[in-house]
Write a protein that holds these residues in place. Structure first.
Motif, short mmCIF file in Angstrom:
data_model
loop_
_atom_site.label_atom_id
_atom_site.label_comp_id
_atom_site.label_asym_id
_atom_site.label_seq_id
_atom_site.Cartn_x
_atom_site.Cartn_y
_atom_site.Cartn_z
N THR A 110 0.80 -1.22 0.00
CA THR A 110 0.00 0.00 0.00
C THR A 110 0.84 1.27 0.00
OG1 THR A 110 -0.10 0.16 2.41
CG2 THR A 110 -1.81 -1.16 1.32
N GLY A 111 2.15 1.14 0.19
CA GLY A 111 2.97 2.33 0.33
C GLY A 111 2.70 3.07 1.62
N GLY A 112 2.15 2.36 2.61
CA GLY A 112 1.91 2.97 3.92
C GLY A 112 0.62 3.75 4.03
N THR A 113 -0.28 3.63 3.04
CA THR A 113 -1.53 4.39 3.08
C THR A 113 -2.72 3.43 3.07
OG1 THR A 113 -1.56 4.56 0.66
CG2 THR A 113 -0.52 6.36 1.88
N ILE A 114 -3.61 3.60 4.04
CA ILE A 114 -4.77 2.72 4.14
C ILE A 114 -5.69 2.89 2.93
CG2 ILE A 114 -6.13 4.42 5.42
CD1 ILE A 114 -6.14 0.60 5.95
N GLU A 115 -5.64 4.05 2.28
CA GLU A 115 -6.49 4.29 1.12
C GLU A 115 -6.17 3.34 -0.03
OE1 GLU A 115 -6.37 7.80 3.68
OE2 GLU A 115 -4.80 6.62 2.72
N ALA A 116 -4.95 2.79 -0.06
CA ALA A 116 -4.55 1.90 -1.15
C ALA A 116 -4.84 0.43 -0.85
CB ALA A 116 -3.06 2.07 -1.45
N TYR A 117 -5.45 0.15 0.31
CA TYR A 117 -5.72 -1.24 0.70
C TYR A 117 -6.55 -1.96 -0.36
CZ TYR A 117 -7.79 -5.15 3.28
OH TYR A 117 -8.21 -6.39 3.66
N GLY A 118 -7.65 -1.36 -0.78
CA GLY A 118 -8.51 -1.99 -1.77
C GLY A 118 -7.81 -2.18 -3.11
N ALA A 119 -6.94 -1.24 -3.47
CA ALA A 119 -6.22 -1.35 -4.74
C ALA A 119 -5.28 -2.55 -4.74
CB ALA A 119 -5.43 -0.07 -5.01
N VAL A 120 -4.64 -2.83 -3.61
CA VAL A 120 -3.78 -4.01 -3.51
C VAL A 120 -4.62 -5.28 -3.69
CG1 VAL A 120 -2.29 -5.37 -1.99
CG2 VAL A 120 -2.09 -2.89 -2.02
N ARG A 121 -5.77 -5.34 -3.02
CA ARG A 121 -6.61 -6.53 -3.12
C ARG A 121 -7.13 -6.74 -4.54
NH1 ARG A 121 -8.17 -8.57 1.90
NH2 ARG A 121 -8.79 -10.34 0.63
N ARG A 122 -7.52 -5.65 -5.19
CA ARG A 122 -8.02 -5.77 -6.57
C ARG A 122 -6.92 -6.25 -7.51
NH1 ARG A 122 -10.34 -0.86 -5.33
NH2 ARG A 122 -8.80 0.25 -6.58
N LEU A 123 -5.73 -5.66 -7.37
CA LEU A 123 -4.63 -6.03 -8.26
C LEU A 123 -4.26 -7.50 -8.08
CD1 LEU A 123 -2.68 -4.96 -10.40
CD2 LEU A 123 -1.08 -4.39 -8.55
N LEU A 124 -4.22 -7.97 -6.84
CA LEU A 124 -3.88 -9.38 -6.60
C LEU A 124 -4.99 -10.31 -7.06
CD1 LEU A 124 -1.27 -10.63 -5.27
CD2 LEU A 124 -1.49 -8.14 -5.18
N ALA A 125 -6.24 -9.86 -7.01
CA ALA A 125 -7.35 -10.70 -7.49
C ALA A 125 -7.24 -10.96 -8.97
CB ALA A 125 -8.69 -10.02 -7.17
N MET A 126 -6.58 -10.07 -9.71
CA MET A 126 -6.43 -10.20 -11.16
C MET A 126 -5.16 -10.96 -11.56
SD MET A 126 -9.04 -8.60 -12.26
CE MET A 126 -10.19 -7.31 -11.86
N ALA A 127 -4.29 -11.26 -10.61
CA ALA A 127 -2.97 -11.79 -10.95
C ALA A 127 -3.04 -13.22 -11.49
CB ALA A 127 -2.06 -11.77 -9.71
N PRO A 128 -2.41 -13.47 -12.65
CA PRO A 128 -2.25 -14.86 -13.10
C PRO A 128 -1.29 -15.61 -12.19
CG PRO A 128 -1.78 -13.26 -14.85
CD PRO A 128 -1.79 -12.52 -13.56
N GLN A 129 -1.18 -16.90 -12.39
CA GLN A 129 -0.21 -17.70 -11.65
C GLN A 129 1.06 -17.80 -12.48
OE1 GLN A 129 -1.23 -21.83 -10.93
NE2 GLN A 129 -0.19 -21.79 -8.96
N PHE A 130 2.20 -17.61 -11.83
CA PHE A 130 3.49 -17.66 -12.50
C PHE A 130 4.31 -18.81 -11.92
CE2 PHE A 130 2.15 -13.25 -12.56
CZ PHE A 130 2.36 -12.88 -13.88
N LYS A 131 5.05 -19.49 -12.79
CA LYS A 131 5.90 -20.56 -12.27
C LYS A 131 7.19 -19.99 -11.67
CE LYS A 131 8.43 -21.75 -16.55
NZ LYS A 131 8.71 -22.84 -17.50
N ARG A 132 7.56 -18.75 -12.03
CA ARG A 132 8.79 -18.15 -11.52
C ARG A 132 8.56 -17.20 -10.35
NH1 ARG A 132 8.86 -17.93 -17.00
NH2 ARG A 132 10.50 -19.10 -18.07
#
Length: 230
Positions: A110-132
């Motif tokens: 989040t870069g230390g800001t609670i306002e970015a909490y939801g953005a982290v969760r959304r970005l990770l929800a979209m992440a593909p799986q990587f073997k590396r």
């Protein structure tokens, strides 16, 4: 989310005409956002173009990123720029040593800001799986000792002190640095957040810690304050 390693990206975001070695090692994307299994806190009426664009770019460059180590400043700046299109406060970290499965960690913060909490969760929800890569939301608790590099500063952890004060449900923190300068207070504030994230874990810091101030550690004051280990 349906995931498959080492397949060509084929989705509504478009496809390069010229294949590269990196493009042949990317994870498969859902064809449209409705195909993604989203957590309940994310509305399907949102626009996830920035998140999908980030992972498309990451897919194409992940081999280069994996092999470049910590020397590729240009690539890191590109990651920062693309993350800012998701949320201006997002940050990231990478581990440069491989785990027992030959993977490295890519941590979204989040870069230390609670306002970015939801953005982290959304970005990770979209992440593909990587073997590396093991993609991680929020800095995990790791403990901190020795020296910590922040920008061009090497900070000796056992010489840093802090004080705590109650703010109801949260704790206020003042962190004292021997080398502090007012001109670089922003750098030392970043260091304070990073130290607390490493010591407690980013989620605990967001949940429990209030304002964080940074000040000069005056000579003779070390014994009256808490060490990071305490």
């Amino acid at each position: 989310m349906n995931r498959a390693d080492d397949t060509r990206i084929k989705d509504d975001l478009g496809e390069d005409d010229h294949e590269s070695e990196e493009a042949q090692n990317v994870a498969e994307y859902p064809k449209k956002k409705e195909d993604i299994a989203l957590p309940s806190y994310i509305t399907l009426h949102g626009d996830f173009r920035a998140e999908l664009d980030f992972w498309k770019w990451f897919n194409i460059h992940e081999v280069e990123l994996f092999e470049s180590g910590e020397q590729n400043e240009e690539l890191f700046e590109e990651i920062t720029e693309r993350m800012s299109q998701v949320h201006e406060c997002l940050g990231f970290e990478m581990t440069f040593d491989e785990d027992e499965f030959g993977r490295k960690e890519f941590i979204v913060s989040t870069g230390g800001t609670i306002e970015a909490y939801g953005a982290v969760r959304r970005l990770l929800a979209m992440a593909p799986q990587f073997k590396r890569w093991n993609i991680i939301a929020f800095r995990p608790r790791r403990g901190v000792s020795g020296f910590l590099r922040v920008d061009e500063h090497y900070l000796e952890i056992n010489k840093i002190r802090l004080s705590l004060h109650s703010l109801g449900a949260h704790l206020g923190v003042t962190m004292f640095f021997p080398s502090f300068s007012e001109e670089e207070s922003g750098t030392y504030a970043d260091a304070a957040y990073l130290i607390l994230d490493l010591a407690l874990g980013e989620l605990d810091v967001l949940a429990s810690i209030g304002p964080i101030d940074v000040l000069q550690l005056e000579e003779g004051a070390m014994n009256d304050l808490l060490s990071i280990a305490e």
